[in-house]
Design a protein around this motif. Structure first.
Motif, PDB file in Angstrom:
ATOM      1  N   GLY A 116       0.387  -1.509  -0.246  1.00  0.00           N
ATOM      2  CA  GLY A 116      -0.264  -0.016  -0.022  1.00  0.00           C
ATOM      3  C   GLY A 116       0.379   0.951   0.028  1.00  0.00           C
ATOM      4  O   GLY A 116       0.718   2.446  -0.118  1.00  0.00           O
ATOM      5  N   VAL A 117       1.976   1.451  -0.086  1.00  0.00           N
ATOM      6  CA  VAL A 117       3.300   2.520   0.719  1.00  0.00           C
ATOM      7  C   VAL A 117       4.220   2.258  -0.759  1.00  0.00           C
ATOM      8  O   VAL A 117       4.621   1.242  -1.092  1.00  0.00           O
ATOM      9  CB  VAL A 117       3.668   2.364   1.841  1.00  0.00           C
ATOM     10  N   LEU A 118       4.382   3.252  -1.531  1.00  0.00           N
ATOM     11  CA  LEU A 118       5.173   3.273  -2.257  1.00  0.00           C
ATOM     12  C   LEU A 118       6.826   3.027  -2.266  1.00  0.00           C
ATOM     13  O   LEU A 118       6.636   3.821  -0.612  1.00  0.00           O
ATOM     14  CB  LEU A 118       4.555   4.915  -3.674  1.00  0.00           C
ATOM     15  N   LYS A 119       7.329   3.667  -2.966  1.00  0.00           N
ATOM     16  CA  LYS A 119       9.138   3.163  -2.792  1.00  0.00           C
ATOM     17  C   LYS A 119       8.698   4.807  -1.946  1.00  0.00           C
ATOM     18  O   LYS A 119       9.706   4.726  -0.978  1.00  0.00           O
ATOM     19  CB  LYS A 119       9.328   3.801  -4.151  1.00  0.00           C
ATOM     20  N   GLY A 134      21.156   3.787  -6.521  1.00  0.00           N
ATOM     21  CA  GLY A 134      20.198   4.603  -7.014  1.00  0.00           C
ATOM     22  C   GLY A 134      19.218   4.646  -5.755  1.00  0.00           C
ATOM     23  O   GLY A 134      18.056   3.724  -6.514  1.00  0.00           O
ATOM     24  N   SER A 135      19.438   4.863  -4.589  1.00  0.00           N
ATOM     25  CA  SER A 135      17.799   4.422  -3.641  1.00  0.00           C
ATOM     26  C   SER A 135      16.834   5.483  -4.628  1.00  0.00           C
ATOM     27  O   SER A 135      15.452   5.582  -3.632  1.00  0.00           O
ATOM     28  CB  SER A 135      18.431   5.162  -2.832  1.00  0.00           C
ATOM     29  N   GLY A 136      17.050   6.241  -5.172  1.00  0.00           N
ATOM     30  CA  GLY A 136      16.266   7.565  -5.479  1.00  0.00           C
ATOM     31  C   GLY A 136      15.904   8.964  -4.931  1.00  0.00           C
ATOM     32  O   GLY A 136      15.156   9.582  -4.745  1.00  0.00           O
ATOM     33  N   THR A 137      16.970   8.723  -3.753  1.00  0.00           N
ATOM     34  CA  THR A 137      16.875   9.886  -2.774  1.00  0.00           C
ATOM     35  C   THR A 137      18.295  11.238  -3.216  1.00  0.00           C
ATOM     36  O   THR A 137      19.108  11.111  -2.762  1.00  0.00           O
ATOM     37  CB  THR A 137      17.212   9.370  -1.530  1.00  0.00           C
ATOM     38  N   PHE A 186      15.371   0.312  -3.892  1.00  0.00           N
ATOM     39  CA  PHE A 186      16.405  -0.349  -4.936  1.00  0.00           C
ATOM     40  C   PHE A 186      15.882   0.758  -5.701  1.00  0.00           C
ATOM     41  O   PHE A 186      14.969   0.798  -5.636  1.00  0.00           O
ATOM     42  CB  PHE A 186      15.789  -2.264  -5.003  1.00  0.00           C
ATOM     43  N   PRO A 187      16.625   0.753  -7.251  1.00  0.00           N
ATOM     44  CA  PRO A 187      16.292   1.543  -8.557  1.00  0.00           C
ATOM     45  C   PRO A 187      15.422   1.035  -9.399  1.00  0.00           C
ATOM     46  O   PRO A 187      15.019  -0.525  -8.815  1.00  0.00           O
ATOM     47  CB  PRO A 187      18.091   1.353  -8.699  1.00  0.00           C
ATOM     48  N   ALA A 188      14.645   1.755  -9.769  1.00  0.00           N
ATOM     49  CA  ALA A 188      13.189   1.370 -10.608  1.00  0.00           C
ATOM     50  C   ALA A 188      13.622   0.493 -11.311  1.00  0.00           C
ATOM     51  O   ALA A 188      14.390   0.338 -12.020  1.00  0.00           O
ATOM     52  CB  ALA A 188      12.835   1.993 -11.154  1.00  0.00           C
TER      53      ALA A 188
END
Length: 498
Positions: free
Chosen positions: A145-148, A229-232, A490-492
Motif C-alpha cells: 500500500g506504500v510506494l517507494k 540509486g535509491s531515488g534519494t 532499490f532503483p526502478a
C-alpha cells in the motif's frame, strides 16, 4: 487526492509504531488493548481502500493493483495461517500443570481437543494476538500500500521516533526520574519507555544501524557514486541537507549505550566497526586528498564524541557493565550453558513438538522440569522467559507456529536478497560505468540503507540468541518494517520488450 488520502496508509502504519513504542515499549497489554486492534484494523482497511497511487494511475487503478498483488502474495496466506493458529488456543484451554502430592508427580491437563493448538491461560495467550497480527498487517500495508517514496519516508520516521524516545531517556537520566513518565509507579531499571534495559538496548541498536545507513546514503550522494540509486538524489548539497540524519544516528547510538544493556553495548561496537568500515572504505576510494582529510576529521570527531559518551556523559554503572562483557560471559549467555532455561525449553519442546504449550505457557510448565539443584538457584525476576527467543517460541508455539513465523520472515528477506543479487549481476554485466563504485563493486552497488537494514536486523537476531527482543512488539514491528521498507531504496526496474 489531498495529502491525507494519499498518505492515510502510511500515517496509520506510523501510528502503530508510535503506539507500540510509546506505550511502555509495547509491554503493557492492558494499555495496548484499547489502541492497537483499532489501528491495525484501520491500516488494513485503508490498505484495501486508499493505497498510495502512482502518478500514472487513478485511485481505482491503484486499488486494483494492490488487490491483485495481495492475492498473489504468499505472505498474506502465511499471516492468515499464523493468526488462525494463534486464535484456536483461546477456545482450547488446557489449564496449568498440577502436582499430585500423593504420587509425587506432575499431571498435565488435556485440552478439549488434544489434536489442536492449546494454551494454559487464554488471557495470557491472547497477548500474542496484540503482537503478531498487527505487525503482519503493517508489513503487508507497507509492502503493497506504500510506494517507494513512502517506504523511504517511513524508514526515516522510524529513526526519528527512536531519536525522540532517546531524548526522553536522556531527560529521565538528567532529572533522576524513578518512573518512565515521572509517575508514581517506581521502576527498578528502565530507560525511555522500556522497563527492561535489554529491550531498550535492542530497540536503539537496531535504529542506530538503520539511521546510519540512511545518513550515509544522504551524505555520500555524489561522493562515492553509489550506484544503486535509491531515488534519494538531491541537487542541493548543503551540509544540513546531507548530514541532518547524523543527529538521529548519535541519539540512537547514545540511547543504546545509556540503556546499560551489555548486549547493546557490544552490538553497538560491532555495528560501528562494520558500518564504519563500509563507509570509510567507500569514501576513501572515491575522494581525493581533500576529501580524505575531511573523512579522517569526521572519524576523529566521531571517536571524540564516543569517548565523551563513555566518560564525561556516561550514565552511572556503564563502566561496570562494560567490564562484565567477556568472551566467556557472552558464550554462556548465547548457549544457555550453566543455567536451566535453555534445557527446560528444549524439554518442553520435546514433549509438545507440533503446537507447543501456548503463549506464555513456558513459566507454567517450567517447574515440572526443574531439578532440586535448579530450584535452589531459581530465577525470580525475569524467570518467565527463556532468554532465547527461538527456544521460547519453539516451546510455546511448536514447529507449526514457529515455522510459520520463519516463513513470514523469509517472505520478506528472500525477495530482498534476490533483488540485491540481480542488482549486482546487472551492474557486473553492464558496459563501462561512468562512475564505477568502489571495490568490492558488488557491495557498493547495493543501496546504503539496505546495508544498514541488514546489519541492524542481523544485530537483533544475534541479541535474541541470549535474550528476548522479539517478545517486545515495539522491537518486532520496527524490525519487520525495516525489511519491508528496504525495497524502497532499490532503483526502478526498467522492463524491456521481450
Amino acid at each position: 487526492m489531498n495529502f491525507f488520502i494519499r498518505n492515510v496508509v502510511l500515517i496509520h502504519i506510523a501510528a502503530l509504531v508510535l503506539a507500540f513504542s510509546w506505550i511502555h515499549g509495547g509491554t503493557r497489554a492492558e494499555l495496548l488493548l484499547p489502541v492497537i486492534p483499532w489501528l491495525a484494523a484501520f491500516a488494513l482497511e485503508f490498505l484495501l481502500i486508499f493505497p498510495q497511487a502512482k502518478s500514472t494511475e487513478t485511485l481505482s487503478e491503484a486499488r486494483s493493483r494492490v488487490w491483485r498483488a495481495l492475492a498473489r502474495d504468499p505472505l498474506l496466506y502465511a499471516a492468515l495461517a499464523l493468526t488462525v493458529l494463534l486464535v484456536i488456543p483461546l477456545f482450547n484451554v488446557a489449564g496449568a500443570p498440577i502436582f499430585d502430592e500423593a504420587l509425587k508427580q506432575w499431571h498435565n491437563p488435556r485440552p478439549p481437543f488434544a489434536w489442536l493448538p492449546s494454551c494454559v491461560n487464554a488471557d495470557e495467550h491472547a497477548v500474542l494476538l496484540l503482537w503478531f497480527p498487527p505487525v503482519l498487517v503493517a508489513a503487508l500495508a507497507t509492502k503493497h500500500g506504500v510506494l517507494k517514496k513512502g517506504k523511504r519516508l517511513l524508514l526515516e520516521i522510524l529513526c526519528w521516533n527512536g531519536a525522540a524516545l532517546a531524548l526522553l531517556g536522556f531527560a529521565q537520566l538528567v532529572t533522576g526520574a524513578t518512573s518512565i513518565f515521572w509517575g508514581k509507579e517506581v521502576f527498578s531499571q528502565f530507560f525511555s519507555t522500556f522497563g527492561y534495559p535489554n529491550f531498550a538496548g535492542a530497540f536503539f541498536t537496531l535504529l542506530f544501524a538503520l539511521s546510519a545507513g540512511l545518513w550515509f546514503d544522504r551524505s555520500s550522494d555524489g561522493v562515492i557514486g553509489i550506484h544503486a540509486g535509491s531515488g534519494t538524489r538531491f541537487e542541493e548539497t548543503s551540509v544540513i541537507r546531507s548530514h541532518y540524519l547524523l543527529v538521529a544516528v548519535l541519539l540512537n547510538m547514545g540511547a543504546a549505550i545509556a540503556s546499560l544493556s551489555r548486549a547493546a553495548i557490544l552490538l553497538c561496537a560491532v555495528v560501528v566497526v562494520v558500518l564504519g568500515g563500509y563507509m570509510a572504505v567507500g569514501v576513501w576510494q572515491k575522494t581525493e586528498a581533500g576529501g580524505r582529510v575531511k573523512l579522517l576529521t569526521a572519524i576523529g570527531v566521531a571517536l571524540l564524541m564516543a569517548g565523551l559518551m563513555f566518560t564525561v556523559f556516561a550514565p552511572k554503572g556503564l563502566g561496570v557493565e562494560v567490564k562484565s562483557i567477556t568472551p566467556s560471559a557472552v558464550m554462556d549467555r548465547v548457549t544457555g550453558r550453566g543455567y536451566y532455561h535453555a534445557r527446560v525449553a528444549r524439554a518442553i519442546f520435546h514433549d509438545h513438538r507440533l503446537f507447543g504449550v501456548g503463549g506464555w505457557g513456558y513459566p507454567h510448565h517450567l517447574m515440572q522440569y526443574l531439578t532440586p539443584e535448579d530450584r535452589k538457584v531459581m530465577q525470580i525476576d525475569g524467570g518467565a522467559n527463556v532468554h532465547n527467543d527461538a527456544l521460547q517460541f519453539l516451546a510455546e508455539q511448536g514447529v507449526a507456529g514457529y515455522g510459520l513465523m520463519l516463513v513470514c520472515v523469509s517472505l520478506l528477506v528472500v525477495p530482498l536478497f534476490g533483488r540485491a543479487m540481480r542488482l549486482c549481476r546487472d551492474g557486473a554485466e553492464a558496459a563501462a560505468e561512468a562512475t564505477p563504485p568502489p571495490q568490492p563493486a558488488w557491495l557498493y552497488r547495493l543501496p546504503a540503507p539496505l546495508i544498514g537494514v541488514l546489519v541492524g536486523t542481523g544485530a537483533t537476531v544475534c541479541h535474541s540468541l541470549g535474550d528476548l527482543p522479539f517478545r517486545d512488539p515495539a522491537i518486532l514491528i520496527v524490525w519487520v518494517l525495516a525489511l519491508a521498507c528496504a525495497s524502497g531504496f532499490f532503483p526502478a526496474v526498467r522492463k524491456t520488450a521481450g
